[in-house]
Structures are given as structure tokens and as C-alpha cells.
Design a protein around this motif. Structure first.
Motif, mmCIF file in Angstrom:
data_model
loop_
_atom_site.group_PDB
_atom_site.id
_atom_site.type_symbol
_atom_site.label_atom_id
_atom_site.label_comp_id
_atom_site.label_asym_id
_atom_site.label_seq_id
_atom_site.Cartn_x
_atom_site.Cartn_y
_atom_site.Cartn_z
ATOM 1 N N GLY A 21 3.575 70.957 -10.205
ATOM 2 C CA GLY A 21 4.130 72.149 -9.559
ATOM 3 C C GLY A 21 5.151 72.893 -10.403
ATOM 4 O O GLY A 21 5.605 73.976 -10.021
ATOM 5 N N GLY A 22 5.545 72.309 -11.549
ATOM 6 C CA GLY A 22 6.512 72.983 -12.431
ATOM 7 C C GLY A 22 7.889 73.143 -11.790
ATOM 8 O O GLY A 22 8.678 73.998 -12.189
ATOM 9 N N LEU A 23 8.196 72.293 -10.795
ATOM 10 C CA LEU A 23 9.501 72.390 -10.131
ATOM 11 C C LEU A 23 10.429 71.298 -10.651
ATOM 12 O O LEU A 23 9.981 70.252 -11.102
ATOM 13 C CB LEU A 23 9.334 72.210 -8.618
ATOM 14 N N CYS A 24 11.737 71.534 -10.587
ATOM 15 C CA CYS A 24 12.721 70.495 -10.878
ATOM 16 C C CYS A 24 14.027 70.903 -10.214
ATOM 17 O O CYS A 24 14.113 71.963 -9.586
ATOM 18 C CB CYS A 24 12.890 70.267 -12.379
ATOM 19 N N ARG A 25 15.034 70.055 -10.388
ATOM 20 C CA ARG A 25 16.328 70.297 -9.737
ATOM 21 C C ARG A 25 16.853 71.692 -10.064
ATOM 22 O O ARG A 25 17.419 72.378 -9.229
ATOM 23 C CB ARG A 25 17.307 69.214 -10.226
ATOM 24 N N ASP A 26 16.657 72.130 -11.322
ATOM 25 C CA ASP A 26 17.285 73.380 -11.751
ATOM 26 C C ASP A 26 16.388 74.603 -11.619
ATOM 27 O O ASP A 26 16.827 75.712 -11.911
ATOM 28 C CB ASP A 26 17.733 73.245 -13.224
ATOM 29 N N ASN B 155 15.375 78.652 -4.050
ATOM 30 C CA ASN B 155 14.675 79.728 -3.334
ATOM 31 C C ASN B 155 13.178 79.834 -3.622
ATOM 32 O O ASN B 155 12.541 80.797 -3.208
ATOM 33 C CB ASN B 155 15.346 81.086 -3.592
ATOM 34 N N LYS B 156 12.614 78.873 -4.356
ATOM 35 C CA LYS B 156 11.147 78.867 -4.512
ATOM 36 C C LYS B 156 10.536 78.563 -3.145
ATOM 37 O O LYS B 156 11.043 77.710 -2.411
ATOM 38 C CB LYS B 156 10.710 77.793 -5.518
ATOM 39 N N ARG B 157 9.446 79.251 -2.831
ATOM 40 C CA ARG B 157 8.806 79.018 -1.535
ATOM 41 C C ARG B 157 7.694 77.975 -1.691
ATOM 42 O O ARG B 157 6.744 78.187 -2.440
ATOM 43 C CB ARG B 157 8.224 80.337 -1.003
ATOM 44 N N VAL B 158 7.872 76.838 -0.981
ATOM 45 C CA VAL B 158 6.911 75.735 -1.107
ATOM 46 C C VAL B 158 6.304 75.446 0.267
ATOM 47 O O VAL B 158 7.027 75.360 1.268
ATOM 48 C CB VAL B 158 7.597 74.458 -1.644
ATOM 49 N N LEU B 159 4.966 75.293 0.290
ATOM 50 C CA LEU B 159 4.266 74.856 1.507
ATOM 51 C C LEU B 159 3.829 73.405 1.309
ATOM 52 O O LEU B 159 3.186 73.083 0.309
ATOM 53 C CB LEU B 159 3.027 75.727 1.752
ATOM 54 N N ILE B 160 4.211 72.531 2.256
ATOM 55 C CA ILE B 160 3.757 71.134 2.224
ATOM 56 C C ILE B 160 2.783 70.931 3.378
ATOM 57 O O ILE B 160 3.148 71.143 4.540
ATOM 58 C CB ILE B 160 4.937 70.151 2.395
ATOM 59 N N LEU C 227 13.472 66.122 -0.725
ATOM 60 C CA LEU C 227 13.703 66.333 -2.162
ATOM 61 C C LEU C 227 13.784 67.830 -2.461
ATOM 62 O O LEU C 227 14.702 68.307 -3.147
ATOM 63 C CB LEU C 227 12.566 65.695 -2.969
ATOM 64 N N LEU C 228 12.808 68.583 -1.920
ATOM 65 C CA LEU C 228 12.771 70.025 -2.207
ATOM 66 C C LEU C 228 13.965 70.744 -1.591
ATOM 67 O O LEU C 228 14.503 71.688 -2.181
ATOM 68 C CB LEU C 228 11.446 70.615 -1.697
ATOM 69 N N LYS C 229 14.410 70.314 -0.417
ATOM 70 C CA LYS C 229 15.613 70.930 0.168
ATOM 71 C C LYS C 229 16.833 70.594 -0.693
ATOM 72 O O LYS C 229 17.692 71.443 -0.927
ATOM 73 C CB LYS C 229 15.827 70.455 1.612
ATOM 74 N N ALA C 230 16.897 69.344 -1.204
ATOM 75 C CA ALA C 230 18.035 68.974 -2.077
ATOM 76 C C ALA C 230 18.032 69.826 -3.342
ATOM 77 O O ALA C 230 19.087 70.102 -3.917
ATOM 78 C CB ALA C 230 17.956 67.489 -2.429
ATOM 79 N N TRP C 231 16.836 70.260 -3.780
ATOM 80 C CA TRP C 231 16.725 71.098 -4.987
ATOM 81 C C TRP C 231 16.888 72.589 -4.671
ATOM 82 O O TRP C 231 16.776 73.425 -5.567
ATOM 83 C CB TRP C 231 15.357 70.889 -5.631
ATOM 84 N N GLY C 232 17.066 72.935 -3.395
ATOM 85 C CA GLY C 232 17.331 74.335 -3.033
ATOM 86 C C GLY C 232 16.115 75.177 -2.731
ATOM 87 O O GLY C 232 16.216 76.405 -2.625
ATOM 88 N N ALA C 233 14.938 74.542 -2.566
ATOM 89 C CA ALA C 233 13.720 75.317 -2.274
ATOM 90 C C ALA C 233 13.681 75.722 -0.802
ATOM 91 O O ALA C 233 14.402 75.165 0.035
ATOM 92 C CB ALA C 233 12.491 74.468 -2.606
ATOM 93 N N HIS C 234 12.818 76.702 -0.505
ATOM 94 C CA HIS C 234 12.531 77.082 0.882
ATOM 95 C C HIS C 234 11.240 76.359 1.264
ATOM 96 O O HIS C 234 10.217 76.524 0.586
ATOM 97 C CB HIS C 234 12.360 78.601 0.994
#
Ligand code: NDP
Length: 376
Positions: free
Chosen positions: A175-180, A184-189, A203-210
């Protein structure tokens, strides 16, 4: 029986090593739950290289993979991974110990181990090609192991490593995502209420994603409590229409498979590097049914053709996600757990004598987090 674990010094090994027999749940053939057997006669997995640590297992959690492997899933590819040159005396994988997650205590270290000492509390996800954790002792390389979060009991800690290593490997590499890079990236699980979903949301909320999640109606409260921003009940019938009305996503993390990719690819932002990562892949099923070469080629061809088709038509990346052993990644998760940003989600607990019942629970599906077995 009389044969138990003891400290033994033999002429060729110094310091003394733990040797003897241990309790374990084994299978010596593939099949349904009846093949699970309890024994106290399994050989303790003694340290055989300088970088290995031996762990006394306190708790184990089960994954859908354990049920699948009990029935022979992945047998051909995993056998090749265990013995690539076919040099093992014993031509069979049996007796096989299932169980991927563990939380426990280090009881022995190879001479080159630098990160762990006797008595350290650790957690790990055991690779599927190694003997599993439904046993008193497991031996792993230190790279596969991590110090367990201090705030968790062994039961709680055992619920996390395999889903954490899977989520991290899939979200970072696929997904090319990481902590930094997730702010605000929009992720659908999809499949947000199971083992992987309940971890990945946090994990994604801890990294700041939506984070948007699909789950059954009776899991909505659970996934909202874990921090999901938007939750859609997939059993309501119009979930695809609802998703299509939302702002498009940067990443879809699919834990459901089936026809998901047919409708979910269109939810991604076109021509902007968006990625669809699915955990449900045909690789092992193909190698089981077609053999190693044909199965791998067939899976590779299917992946490549979907990847090319989606890239050319909408600029979206199509990828498969896999578990990968990674102790240092678990170190990062440990910090997030100790900081209160990731909570364990233990749905059910079983004693070591109840392992078949734990498998039955898992086989019924509809997981809400993890099923854990107490070993010590
Ligand atoms: P779980 O069984 O723990 O969870 C699956 C969850 O999905 C359940 O909560 C289930 O609840 C829910 N679900 C089922 N159907 C749907 C649907 N159509 N939409 C939304 N939710 C649904 O599995 P895991 O989380 O451990 O794993 C998820 C998948 O990923 C599994 O297929 C697993 O085999 C795979 N996996 C693959 C790995 C790899 O290396 N490729 C590694 C780890 C997992 P309910 O039915 O009540 O809705």
C-alpha cells in the motif's frame, strides 16, 4: 513417559542446552479437527544456530491459516520452503505443529544472540514453514522475535503478532503507507471486524489515516470503538452504492476477497498512485492443485495481467499482500501498544486442553478479533 525438558551438557555443546520432550498439539496427517492430537512426546526444538532463541510459550492465538493448514493448504509450497534442496532425511512434514502467534519467555539463546537475554518476555509470529507455537517451546531466529509490550498480559500479547506482521507487510510494501506518509490518506478496509481488520484499523489511525471499514451490522460498535471514521454494514445490501457516493480512496486493504476487487477497484482515486492490496490470493491454492511450477506461473500470470490492466485503464496499482516475519516491525508495534494507541482484541480464550474447541470456534467464522489459547 518420564521424559521431560532438562538441562543437558553434551560434549559438543557448551553452554548446556535444554533438551528432552515437551507437550504439543500435532497433526500427522491433513484433515478435519479429528487429526489434532495432544502429545507429551514431542522433541524440544533445541537451538541449532548462533542466532536462535528458544522461547517458553505462554499463550498462542489462532488464525484462519491454522484451520487451512490443518486441511493441507499450502502444503506443497511450504514443504519446498522447509527443504528447498530435498536434503532432509525425513521426506515428510509430519508431525506438524500448527499455531503462528506466541507470547512467552526466552529460556535459551544461541551464542550470537545480541538483542535478547534469558528471562526476557517476547512475542513473535512463527513463519508457516517452521514448527508452530501450539507447544511448550518454540525456537526462532532473533530477527523473528521482539520484546512484548509491557502493558499486555501474555494472553493479550499473543493476539497481535501475526496480524501485525501481515498488516505491516501489506500496507507498507503493497500500500506504500508508513508512519510518516499516511496522514489524511483515505483507506478502505474490507473485513474490519476480524483479526487483521481490528489491528489494521488501529495501526492506520495511529499513523493519522482516515479509515473507512466494512463489517456486519453487529460489529459496527466494535470497529467504531477501535477508531474507524466511517463504518458501513455490508449485510445491508447497498454497501457498494454507499461507497461509490463517498470521496475516493488512496488505498483499499482487502481482507475478504471473492468479488471485492470487481467493485472496489473503482473506488480508488484514478491516476494518483492509489493502491488495491488484497490478502486473499490464489497462490497457495494454485500450487496445491496444479503443482509448484504450473501453480506459481498461473498465479504470477493472473497477478501480472490484473496489475497491467488496472494500471493502463485507471492508473491504479493492483497488489497481493502477504505475512512476512519481521521482529523489528513488531518492536514498532510494541511501542504503539505501550503508548495505548493499539489495544488487543481478544474475543475468546481456551485452555491448552481445549485446542480442538478453539479450532472449532475459528472454523465457524464471524471472528470479532482473535481467539487465544493459554499454554502455560
Ligand atoms: P478473520 O476470520 O479473523 O476475520 C474475517 C472477518 O471478515 C470476520 O470478522 C468476518 O465477520 C468478516 N467478513 C466476512 N465477510 C465479509 C464481507 N463480505 N465484508 C466485510 N467483512 C466480512 O480473518 P483475518 O482477519 O485473520 O484474515 C482476513 C483474510 O486475510 C483471511 O482470508 C485470511 O486467510 C487472509 N490472510 C492472508 C494472509 C496472507 O499472507 N496473504 C495473512 C493473514 C490473513 P462476519 O462474517 O461476521 O462479517
Amino acid at each position: 513417559t518420564g521424559c521431560r525438558v532438562c538441562l543437558t551438557r553434551n560434549m559438543s555443546s557448551s553452554p548446556p542446552r535444554l533438551q528432552g520432550c515437551m507437550s504439543a498439539w500435532i497433526i500427522d496427517q491433513y484433515g478435519s479437527n479429528g487429526v489434532l492430537k495432544y502429545t507429551e512426546e514431542t522433541t524440544v526444538p533445541t537451538i541449532s544456530s548462533a542466532t536462535e532463541v528458544m522461547i517458553k510459550v505462554h499463550a498462542v492465538s489462532l488464525n484462519p491459516l491454522d484451520v487451512a493448514m490443518r486441511g493441507g493448504y499450502g502444503a506443497k509450497l511450504l514443504k519446498l520452503r522447509r527443504d528447498p534442496l530435498s536434503v532432509m532425511d525425513n521426506d515428510t512434514e509430519f508431525p506438524l505443529i500448527l499455531g503462528r502467534d506466541l507470547s512467552g519467555v526466552v529460556v535459551d539463546c544461541g551464542s550470537g544472540v545480541t538483542h535478547f537475554a534469558l528471562g526476557d518476555e517476547v512475542w513473535a509470529a512463527v513463519p508457516p514453514w517452521k514448527q508452530g507455537s501450539l507447544a511448550e517451546y518454540v525456537t526462532l531466529t532473533e530477527y523473528e522475535v521482539s520484546h512484548k509490550p509491557k502493558v499486555l498480559s501474555h494472553i493479550e500479547a499473543a493476539s497481535i503478532p501475526y496480524v501485525a506482521n501481515t498488516s505491516l507487510s501489506a500496507l507498507v510494501n503493497g500500500g506504500g503507507l508508513c508512519r510518516d506518509s499516511s496522514s489524511n490518506k483515505r483507506v478502505l478496509i474490507t473485513g474490519g471486524s476480524g483479526g487483521v481488520g481490528t489491528f489494521a484499523i488501529q495501526l492506520l489511525k495511529a499513523w493519522g489515516a482516515h479509515v473507512t471499514v466494512t463489517c456486519s451490522q453487529n460489529a459496527v460498535g466494535l470497529v467504531r470503538g477501535l477508531g474507524a471514521d466511517e463504518v458501513l454494514d455490508y449485510t445491508a445490501g447497498d454497501v457498494v452504492e454507499q461507497l461509490e457516493m463517498m470521496e475516493k480512496f488512496d488505498v483499499v486493504f482487502d481482507g475478504v476477497g471473492g468479488d471485492t476487487e470487481e467493485w472496489a477497484m473503482g473506488l480508488l482515486k484514478p491516476w494518483s498512485g492509489a493502491k488495491y492490496v488484497t490478502l486473499v490470493t490464489p497462490l497457495l491454492l494454485n500450487t496445491d492443485s496444479m503443482g509448484l511450477l504450473d501453480g506459481t506461473l498461473n498465479a504470477g500470470f493472473s497477478l501480472q495481467s490484473k496489475a497491467i490492466q488496472n494500471l493502463l485503464s485507471s492508473g491504479v496499482f493492483y497488489r497481493w499482500g502477504f505475512y512476512a516475519p519481521d521482529g523489528p516491525a513488531l518492536d514498532e508495534v510494541s511501542k504503539l501498544v505501550d503508548a495505548g494507541k493499539i489495544l488487543p482484541v481478544v474475543e475468546a480464550q481456551f485452555s491448552f486442553t481445549q485446542v480442538p474447541q478453539a479450532f472449532q470456534k475459528l472454523e465457524k467464522g464471524h471472528a470479532r478479533g482473535k481467539t487465544v489459547v493459554r499454554v502455560a
